[in-house]
Motif scaffolding. Structure first.
Motif, PDB file in Angstrom:
ATOM      1  N   HIS A 181       0.882  -1.059   0.034  1.00 19.38           N
ATOM      2  CA  HIS A 181       0.002   0.001   0.130  1.00 19.38           C
ATOM      3  C   HIS A 181       0.985   1.045   0.041  1.00 19.38           C
ATOM      4  CE1 HIS A 181      -2.865   3.023   1.305  1.00 19.38           C
ATOM      5  NE2 HIS A 181      -2.286   3.307   2.318  1.00 19.38           N
ATOM      6  N   ARG A 182       1.817   1.278   0.880  1.00 20.89           N
ATOM      7  CA  ARG A 182       2.755   2.256   0.933  1.00 20.89           C
ATOM      8  C   ARG A 182       4.223   1.738   1.005  1.00 20.89           C
ATOM      9  NH1 ARG A 182       0.601   5.199   4.436  1.00 20.89           N
ATOM     10  NH2 ARG A 182      -0.392   6.410   3.115  1.00 20.89           N
ATOM     11  N   THR A 183       5.169   1.680   0.180  1.00 14.24           N
ATOM     12  CA  THR A 183       6.327   1.108   0.255  1.00 14.24           C
ATOM     13  C   THR A 183       7.204   1.360   1.271  1.00 14.24           C
ATOM     14  OG1 THR A 183       6.161   0.624  -2.064  1.00 14.24           O
ATOM     15  CG2 THR A 183       8.291   0.219  -0.961  1.00 14.24           C
ATOM     16  N   PRO A 184       7.776   0.596   2.292  1.00 11.42           N
ATOM     17  CA  PRO A 184       8.607   1.317   3.477  1.00 11.42           C
ATOM     18  C   PRO A 184      10.006   1.759   2.988  1.00 11.42           C
ATOM     19  CG  PRO A 184       7.644  -0.773   3.965  1.00 11.42           C
ATOM     20  CD  PRO A 184       7.414  -0.759   2.477  1.00 11.42           C
ATOM     21  N   TRP A 185      10.685   2.754   3.226  1.00 13.99           N
ATOM     22  CA  TRP A 185      11.662   3.291   2.890  1.00 13.99           C
ATOM     23  C   TRP A 185      13.059   2.421   2.623  1.00 13.99           C
ATOM     24  CZ3 TRP A 185      16.028   3.128   5.840  1.00 13.99           C
ATOM     25  CH2 TRP A 185      16.012   2.769   7.256  1.00 13.99           C
ATOM     26  N   TYR A 186      13.025   1.372   3.722  1.00 10.91           N
ATOM     27  CA  TYR A 186      14.223   0.295   3.702  1.00 10.91           C
ATOM     28  C   TYR A 186      13.975  -0.772   2.517  1.00 10.91           C
ATOM     29  CZ  TYR A 186      10.644  -1.799   6.500  1.00 10.91           C
ATOM     30  OH  TYR A 186       9.411  -2.782   7.093  1.00 10.91           O
ATOM     31  N   MET A 187      12.721  -0.646   2.008  1.00  8.31           N
ATOM     32  CA  MET A 187      12.658  -1.680   0.837  1.00  8.31           C
ATOM     33  C   MET A 187      13.910  -1.781  -0.405  1.00  8.31           C
ATOM     34  SD  MET A 187      10.460  -4.105   1.442  1.00  8.31           S
ATOM     35  CE  MET A 187      10.960  -4.161   3.024  1.00  8.31           C
ATOM     36  N   ALA A 188      14.249  -0.652  -0.520  1.00 10.92           N
ATOM     37  CA  ALA A 188      15.530  -0.605  -1.737  1.00 10.92           C
ATOM     38  C   ALA A 188      16.488  -1.426  -1.436  1.00 10.92           C
ATOM     39  CB  ALA A 188      15.614   0.798  -2.022  1.00 10.92           C
ATOM     40  N   ALA A 189      16.721  -1.579   0.101  1.00 13.86           N
ATOM     41  CA  ALA A 189      18.308  -2.123   0.518  1.00 13.86           C
ATOM     42  C   ALA A 189      17.795  -3.804   0.324  1.00 13.86           C
ATOM     43  CB  ALA A 189      18.438  -2.032   1.876  1.00 13.86           C
ATOM     44  N   LEU A 190      16.731  -4.215   0.280  1.00 14.57           N
ATOM     45  CA  LEU A 190      16.306  -5.440  -0.255  1.00 14.57           C
ATOM     46  C   LEU A 190      16.392  -6.322  -1.482  1.00 14.57           C
ATOM     47  CD1 LEU A 190      13.739  -6.274   2.712  1.00 14.57           C
ATOM     48  CD2 LEU A 190      16.151  -6.299   2.917  1.00 14.57           C
ATOM     49  N   ALA A 191      16.237  -5.162  -2.504  1.00 20.25           N
ATOM     50  CA  ALA A 191      16.143  -5.460  -3.790  1.00 20.25           C
ATOM     51  C   ALA A 191      17.314  -6.145  -4.368  1.00 20.25           C
ATOM     52  CB  ALA A 191      16.218  -4.129  -4.458  1.00 20.25           C
ATOM     53  N   PRO A 192      18.383  -6.020  -4.101  1.00 22.95           N
ATOM     54  CA  PRO A 192      19.482  -7.045  -4.628  1.00 22.95           C
ATOM     55  C   PRO A 192      19.155  -8.564  -4.333  1.00 22.95           C
ATOM     56  CG  PRO A 192      20.613  -5.284  -3.730  1.00 22.95           C
ATOM     57  CD  PRO A 192      19.068  -5.164  -3.282  1.00 22.95           C
ATOM     58  N   GLY A 193      18.763  -8.460  -3.198  1.00 24.26           N
ATOM     59  CA  GLY A 193      18.394 -10.126  -2.421  1.00 24.26           C
ATOM     60  C   GLY A 193      17.042 -10.908  -3.431  1.00 24.26           C
ATOM     61  N   LEU A 194      16.147  -9.799  -3.303  1.00 27.04           N
ATOM     62  CA  LEU A 194      15.061 -10.162  -4.220  1.00 27.04           C
ATOM     63  C   LEU A 194      15.305 -10.516  -5.756  1.00 27.04           C
ATOM     64  CD1 LEU A 194      11.765 -10.565  -4.409  1.00 27.04           C
ATOM     65  CD2 LEU A 194      11.757  -8.152  -5.032  1.00 27.04           C
TER      66      LEU A 194
END
Length: 297
Positions: A181-194
């Motif tokens: 619904h609203r992307t948390p700010w820290y999600m970008a840090a998990l992008a390489p793992g995803l």
């Protein structure tokens, strides 16, 4: 198959540690698609057993905050990792949709002897639908959260498959933005793992082999007799709107369909407290009588 590395690994291990501390034991179950991991906990409540099936590229640990909130009122909670996901092992051969469903069915038959409330999110929703169709006697009720499994147009199907073709961290960030619904700010840090997960064999095999013919027919959906709850967040941005329309047309009349505000494709991240309360309320009503909407007087 390559396993998750870096920050996402630490998050997964931390979530497993937290779940273990809250009473969720880790089980290992041998299936034809390899050894699967599952969480299992007994709660203080007297509700039917609730089983949670996660989506493609996710894991049972993603339900951690939701499971912890549900446990005090639950009788038993079970949350398996799909083959090649989370802490489940690898497999030999190609992971087709048929093998995926077979492995999930083997695990449920081995671990859950009693009738259950089966909850499926995204791909887990498609798996839960098929299980409900093939093993209706095993279910007390069925809950679907932003479920896959609707028969879309060929163009929409190809567009959806393209969403999961992730080759870069930038594309992974775009996918993450569609889950919330609203992307948390820290999600970008998990992008390489995803990105690494989505490039892995489990995701590529399932999406490469899946076809519209693998999905339930309208007539079969209409024949489902158990209580059904479908939650489709107003901020859903991953699945096409036609999927919700399909379920509205073809699920039986007794199915309760709700569109909660503040829920995206993954409400267990957006608002685990509210989702936990809704699922517990559904399990209570389903175990004593026909389902009803919270909007009914």
């Amino acid at each position: 198959m390559a396993r998750k590395v870096g920050l996402l690994t630490a998050v997964g291990r931390g979530a497993r540690f937290l779940l273990n501390r809250h009473g969720f034991r880790s089980l290992s179950v041998r299936t034809a698609a390899g050894t699967l991991h599952a969480y299992d906990a007994r709660g203080a409540g007297h509700l039917p057993t609730i089983v949670m099936l996660h989506g493609l590229g996710s894991a049972a640990t993603a339900f951690g905050p939701l499971l912890i909130r549900m446990l005090p009122q639950a009788g038993r909670l079970v949350a398996p990792d799909l083959p090649g996901h989370g802490f489940s092992g690898t497999w030999s051969g190609r992971l087709t949709p048929e093998r995926l469903f077979g492995a999930v069915s083997e695990l449920l038959d081995a671990v859950v002897g009693e009738r259950m409330v089966l909850v499926g999110s995204s791909l887990g929703g498609a798996l839960a639908l098929r299980y409900a169709l093939e093993r209706p006697e095993r279910l007390v009720a069925l809950a679907l959260v932003s479920p896959a499994g609707a028969r879309t147009t060929p163009r929409e199907w190809e567009d959806l498959r393209d969403v999961f073709k992730i080759d870069s961290a930038a594309e992974a960030r775009q996918l993450l933005a569609r889950l919330y619904h609203r992307t948390p700010w820290y999600m970008a840090a998990l992008a390489p793992g995803l990105r690494d997960i989505m490039k892995g064999a489990a995701v590529r095999d399932v999406m490469g082999a899946a076809t519209l013919d693998d999905l339930p027919t309208p007539d079969s959906l209409g024949a489902l007799a158990m209580p059904i709850l479908l939650l489709w967040g107003q901020s859903e941005r991953l699945l096409p709107a036609s999927s919700l329309a399909y379920f509205r047309r073809h699920l039986p009349e007794h199915a309760v369909i709700e569109e909660p505000e503040g829920f995206g494709h993954s409400p267990h991240f957006d608002d685990p407290t509210r989702l936990a309360a809704r699922l517990i309320a559904f399990a209570k009503t389903a175990s004593v009588g026909p389902p009803r909407s919270d909007l009914e007087p």
